[in-house]
Scaffold this active site. Structure first.
Site, PDB file in Angstrom:
ATOM      1  N   LYS A  30      -5.011   1.869 -10.500  1.00 34.92           N
ATOM      2  CA  LYS A  30      -4.591   0.603  -9.797  1.00 34.92           C
ATOM      3  C   LYS A  30      -5.061  -0.016  -8.671  1.00 34.92           C
ATOM      4  CE  LYS A  30      -2.611  -2.877  -7.181  1.00 34.92           C
ATOM      5  NZ  LYS A  30      -3.716  -3.032  -7.720  1.00 34.92           N
ATOM      6  N   GLU A  41       1.134   9.190   0.884  1.00 38.85           N
ATOM      7  CA  GLU A  41       0.076   9.045   2.327  1.00 38.85           C
ATOM      8  C   GLU A  41      -0.634   7.372   3.029  1.00 38.85           C
ATOM      9  OE1 GLU A  41      -2.426   8.825   4.716  1.00 38.85           O
ATOM     10  OE2 GLU A  41      -4.041   9.153   3.115  1.00 38.85           O
ATOM     11  N   GLU A  81       0.924   0.352  14.052  1.00 40.99           N
ATOM     12  CA  GLU A  81      -1.033   0.220  13.274  1.00 40.99           C
ATOM     13  C   GLU A  81      -1.151  -0.625  13.663  1.00 40.99           C
ATOM     14  OE1 GLU A  81      -1.173   2.019   9.340  1.00 40.99           O
ATOM     15  OE2 GLU A  81      -2.551   3.122  10.307  1.00 40.99           O
TER      16      GLU A  81
END
Lengths: 313, 288, 496
Positions: free
Chosen positions: C201, C275, C406
């Protein structure tokens, strides 16, 4: 960056000017080559490059006749009046008088002469200085000297520096271009260290220059970049703006535009002038003119349509 | 008159010291005959926290040891276990193992230590390497320890199961906090005594005793535990996975299996080491 | 005579470089046809099929805010169909001789190279990243990944000598929007080489190159069901990864979403490669090659508009050179060109979406509010599109949000350090551990830091380099498993 009065030992000098990473600088300059210079930007860049060419002949077979035709080419690179004159002609000292005659006393094209036992520099300093003195007396506006690479590699930096200072003093009103001969210095670390050493001795209007054109490695984008960055650091530290002259190996208009991109993005607008940037070249001039003609007409011209072209086929 | 034997108070081995649970809680442990054996500490989440801190403190030093040195220390552990073969076998038989099986288990545990001792300076040559990248770069991958790893030992076999999970984790420089077999904690207690006199630095292996129901949730959620190596049932796995998610913890399960499955060569090797190292890849330009 | 108040001599202004418009570059738009169809369906069982409920969603060009194409909005029923198709294809695909499987991957690599320019333009239009990057990095790297892994397909036995290596089955893969095609290649190539079948996806912001790649899968005559592509919202990805037929979950995205996924598959016994996010330290020592370091800093945080999980978002610079490095960095940023992503001279393109642009702006405000000093490169915003010019915060401390979280945007936080130990401590002071950078001329210091930095990738005297042969992945909350190289491939295999 100017060394203290103590002799700049090679180790200490490298520590002071800092290292250069080869892969890094080569990746940086590869990005310059991906800049897309089209249309008006291209025409402007090509004309700018023409105006920066030190049209050069440095051969044993050079004669007053050859130099005279070179001077005419520099004054008028192309029939099209929109194409500017070259920056200078660059010749051996024995031909300075002939060139002066060909250019006339107040020529827009400057007269540059190599001196200091070009290309090796391997004679006594007194002899080299005498050569400089004579070239200036004969009418040279600019002197292209070579540094003492042997002394540099032997770690005698003081000697290299003092010799440059002696040539500066001998030049008088003539501008000086200091040739590092990057091919013989070999590493970017050496090129940076030698650049910084020379920059400290120069006056505004002087140049540092990559190479003589007589060794295997001449100007590349990468070694020129290392020198541009040294010029930048010196300017930011001292306010003294020194010029840059890559020489040898720049044969195509496309290459020249990449070199100018490097100048634009490293030193900025103030260096986009023949007063601070030159190309030491011969074949380049005609390729620049040829590309300008292509931009003007939209058709690809043949090389033999341009005066002084080497290709006659 | 027969001499009255001196009974031992079993104490978990944490941070190089023998501790009692901070809670003071214990449970009575009976031997295979049903006779009272000793009070075994029921460690709590706070004991686990302290053990993790001891393991974290020991981690950098243990990881900095040379692989050769770690191998020698594991081998020395094997030597010591061999020397105390009868004692460990007795500790197993006392809680129900048949004598032959007990000896097989102790011998296999010794051999397992020797097996992993030999891996210490070899796994890197198989797991790490130089990667041929397309460009002027030297690129290599090395395996580094993850940090503090939690180990949930199986109920059976209490000694071999525990060591089979612990040895491949510490050989690469990790440190561990182990929860010993819940029904048969004594061999682990004994192992702690062995460790205390071994060359293994304090805090590299920390052994807790207690109830899984008390401790599994904390093993799952303690963020400083960077990995879990566990034998666990389906319900525990769910708890461990859910807790591990919060700190993105690596979890490796070994199937619950009878002694026979732990004896063979399939129960050891490179994969259990690989599961608890972090491959680290370094790039450097080739130039100057 | 001067009054006493101004007895200090007026200082001459410090020399500065002028980056102006003396020689401007003309616009140089890339004009290759991206061949975008007005509508795309799901790719299931080797055929393009509409979503079961017939609904669609729009993908826009973030540089113009204009619609690019309409895509099928896959839902649970479509995920189920795709997983069944993959499971049906698995027995034949996994038993195919490795050399034959490899040839399909070689074909894909070549087909992608053939249509590289078209894919580069499509990627730029869908994502907003500059054509220079899609042309020179994303698309060639994607092709390289297929080529690299193709060669592994018949060599799996060498991955774990003495053991049996087998594929896992159906692999569910969910990829992010920052490198849409490249992340697809990172995921699909090793999965197929190992003999797995895939349901992938793509991100809902950037699905275009994935569905275009489905065309290549047809051109390559890949057996139906080996790769299935289901476009749709995040919930569709969650359905996929939790699907009982999926034996292996491979996810690239934020740590926040990664944790949600980990919870959703808890106890299911699936193999996992995660990841996730990062907050990489880029450490510059005083003896570093400074110009290359500055270039590395720029490449580290402004590559792909900073929308990179391994971006060097925390610059740790040794105090003695901090001022010089920051000044040089600002000069360098003045010549970075922000604007039309399709212009070949553009260095920074558009941010992927309005939402992401707003997130970045939020962090810019937070940094200022927390007292850090913000500098942004001069920039003329295009009339439309989501743009953020390069931003550098100085005076940042470890406790600032901009130094801990982040941001996923072109925002650099500059911190300083004095000693090696301090640098290592600051670099490791984060729950993340994806990547780190070190700049020094001293080889032994590089090796020390390469040992002490808790990060899966350490770039020494370089930054943001990637290669199919080079394992990539993180420590701690940056995820687990590796992608690339032998390590990445092993994560798609059962070793027994």
């Amino acid at each position: 960056m100017r060394a203290s009065s103590a002799p700049p030992a090679l180790r200490r000098w490298f520590a002071a000017v800092g290292p250069v990473d080869r892969v890094g600088v080569e990746e940086r300059v590869a990005k310059f080559t991906t800049r897309s210079i089209k249309k008006a930007a291209k025409v402007q860049g090509l004309k700018l490059a023409v105006s920066m060419v030190d049209l050069t002949t440095l051969e044993g077979k050079d004669t007053p006749g050859k130099v005279a035709s070179l001077c005419r080419k520099a004054l008028r690179p192309h029939d099209d009046a929109a194409v500017p004159a070259a920056a200078a002609v660059c010749i051996y000292p024995s031909l300075v008088r002939a060139a002066r005659r060909a250019l006339g006393p107040r020529s827009p094209v400057r007269l540059a002469s190599v001196a200091t036992a070009f290309p090796s520099g391997q004679t006594a300093l007194a002899t080299r200085l005498a050569e400089v003195r004579r070239a200036v007396a004969d009418g040279a506006d600019e002197i292209d000297m070579v540094i003492n690479r042997g002394a540099f590699l032997a770690g005698e930096l003081t000697r290299v520096r003092d010799e440059i200072a002696a040539v500066v003093a001998t030049c008088g009103p003539a501008a000086l271009k200091v040739i590092l001969e990057v091919g013989e210095l070999e590493t970017y670390d050496h090129i940076r260290a030698a650049s910084c050493l020379a920059l400290g001795e120069l006056r505004p209007g002087d140049f540092i220059k990559t190479s003589t054109g007589k060794t295997a490695t001449n100007a590349t984008l990468a070694n020129t970049q290392v020198m541009l960055e040294a010029i930048r650091d010196h300017y930011l530290e001292t306010g003294v703006a020194i010029g840059m002259k890559p020489a040898g190996g720049i044969r195509t208009a496309k290459q020249a535009l990449h070199f100018l991109v490097a100048v634009k993005e490293t030193l900025g607008d103030a260096w986009l002038t023949p007063a601070r940037y030159r190309f030491g070249a011969s074949a380049l001039l005609n390729d620049l003119v040829r590309q300008l003609e292509k931009e003007r007409t939209g058709a690809y011209p043949a090389p033999y349509a341009f005066s002084e072209a080497a290709e006659s086929y | 008159m027969p001499r009255l034997p001196v009974t031992k108070t079993p104490k978990p081995y944490v941070g190089g010291a023998f501790i009692r649970s901070e809670s003071g809680r214990t449970r009575p442990l009976a031997d295979a005959t049903g006779a009272f054996f000793a009070h075994v500490p029921l460690c709590t989440r706070k004991d686990l926290r302290n053990a993790v801190e001891a393991a974290a403190k020991a981690g950098p030093g243990w990881a900095r040891r040379t692989a050769y040195n770690r191998g020698q220390i594991l081998y020395r552990l094997g030597e010591m276990l061999e020397a105390r073969r009868a004692e460990f076998a007795a500790a197993l038989t006392r809680f129900g193992a048949r004598r032959a099986a007990a000896l097989r288990e102790v011998d296999a545990a010794t051999d397992r230590l020797v097996h992993y001792a030999g891996w210490a300076d070899k796994y890197e040559q198989l797991l790490g390497g130089v990667n041929p990248v397309s460009g002027p770069y030297f690129n290599f991958t090395v395996s580094e320890p993850m940090g503090v790893i939690g180990v949930l030992a199986p109920a059976e076999p209490p000694l071999l199961g525990l060591l089979s999970l612990v040895a491949p984790v510490i050989v690469s420089g990790n440190t561990v906090v182990v929860l010993a077999s819940e029904p048969r904690p004594y061999p682990a207690i004994l192992l702690g005594e062995l460790l205390a006199t071994s060359d293994l630095p304090a805090g590299v292996v920390n052994v807790l005793t207690g109830l899984r129901a008390d401790l599994v949730p904390t093993f799952a959620t303690h963020a400083h535990l960077r990995g879990l190596s566990a034998v666990a049932d389906a319900a525990e796995r769910r708890v461990l996975d859910l807790g591990a998610a919060e700190s993105v913890k690596r979890v490796r399960y070994t199937p619950d299996a009878p002694l026979a499955a732990w004896l063979g060569g399939a129960a050891q090797g490179l994969e259990p080491i690989r599961a608890f190292v972090e491959p680290k890849t370094t790039w450097h330009p080739i130039g100057a | 005579m001067a009054p006493p108040a101004s007895s200090r001599r007026p200082r001459r202004p410090a020399p500065e470089l002028l980056f102006g418009d003396l020689w401007p570059y003309d616009p140089a738009p890339e004009t290759a046809d991206p061949r975008i169809r007005p509508e795309y369906d799901l790719f299931i069982g080797g055929r393009f099929v509409p979503a079961a409920d017939g609904t669609r969603f729009t993908s826009i060009n973030p540089a113009t805010e204009r619609p690019l194409t309409e895509l099928a909005r896959g839902g649970p029923a479509d995920v189920d169909a795709a997983c069944r198709a993959a499971a049906a294809a698995f027995p034949r695909w996994s038993r195919l001789p490795g050399a034959e499987r490899g040839k399909y991957l070689f074909r894909l690599a070549r087909l992608l190279q053939d249509r590289a320019r078209e894919f580069a333009v499509a990627e730029t239009m869908d994502n907003g990243k500059p054509i220079r990057e899609t042309r020179d990095f994303d698309v060639p790297s994607a092709a390289a990944h297929f080529f690299y892994h193709a060669g592994w397909a018949d060599k799996l036995a060498y991955l774990a000598p003495g053991r049996t290596v087998a594929p896992l089955g159906v692999v569910g893969q969910v990829i992010p929007w920052n490198f849409p095609l490249l992340m697809l290649a990172w995921k699909i190539a090793p999965a197929l080489a190992a003999g797995n079948c895939v349901v992938l996806k793509p991100a809902s912001n950037t699905p275009l190159t994935a569905v275009k790649l489905a065309e290549l899968l047809q051109e390559a005559e890949l057996p139906p069901g080996v790769v299935n592509i289901v476009t749709g919202p995040g919930a569709t990805g969650a359905h996929l990864l939790a699907h009982p037929l999926v034996r292996k979950v491979a996810f690239t995205g934020s740590t926040e979403v990664g944790k949600v996924i980990l919870r959703s598959v808890a106890g299911a016994g699936k193999r996992l490669t995660m990841e996730l996010g990062g907050k990489a330290a880029n450490i510059v020592f005083a003896d570093a090659p400074l110009d290359q370091a500055v270039e590395g800093i720029v490449n580290g945080i402004f590559f792909n508009q900073g929308q990179v999980c391994c971006a060097g978002s925390r610059l740790l610079v040794q105090e003695s050179v901090a001022e010089r490095v920051v000044a040089q960095l600002r000069r360098r940023l003045r010549v970075l060109r922000v604007g039309d992503p399709l212009d070949k001279n553009t260095d920074l393109g558009a941010i992927v979406s309005r939402e992401q642009r707003d997130v970045i702006r939020g962090y810019l405000r937070a940094g200022v509010a927390e007292g850090a000093e913000l500098w942004q490169a001069p920039f003329r915003a295009p009339a439309r599109g989501f743009y953020v010019p390069p931003a550098v915060f100085t005076g940042v401390t470890q406790s600032h949000r901009i130094a801990r979280e982040e941001i996923f945007g072109p925002v650099l936080s500059v911190l300083t350090f004095r000693t090696v130990e301090e640098a290592v401590e600051k670099a490791n002071n984060t729950p993340y551990g994806l990547s780190a950078g070190v700049w020094t001329d001293k080889g032994s210091l590089i090796l020390r830091l390469a040992t002490e930095l808790r990060a899966g990738v350490v770039w020494a005297n370089t930054f943001n380099k990637f290669d199919p042969a080079s394992p990539f992945g993180g420590y701690k909350e940056s995820g687990f498993g590796r992608e690339g190289g032998r390590h990445g491939l092993l994560d798609y295999c059962a070793v027994t």
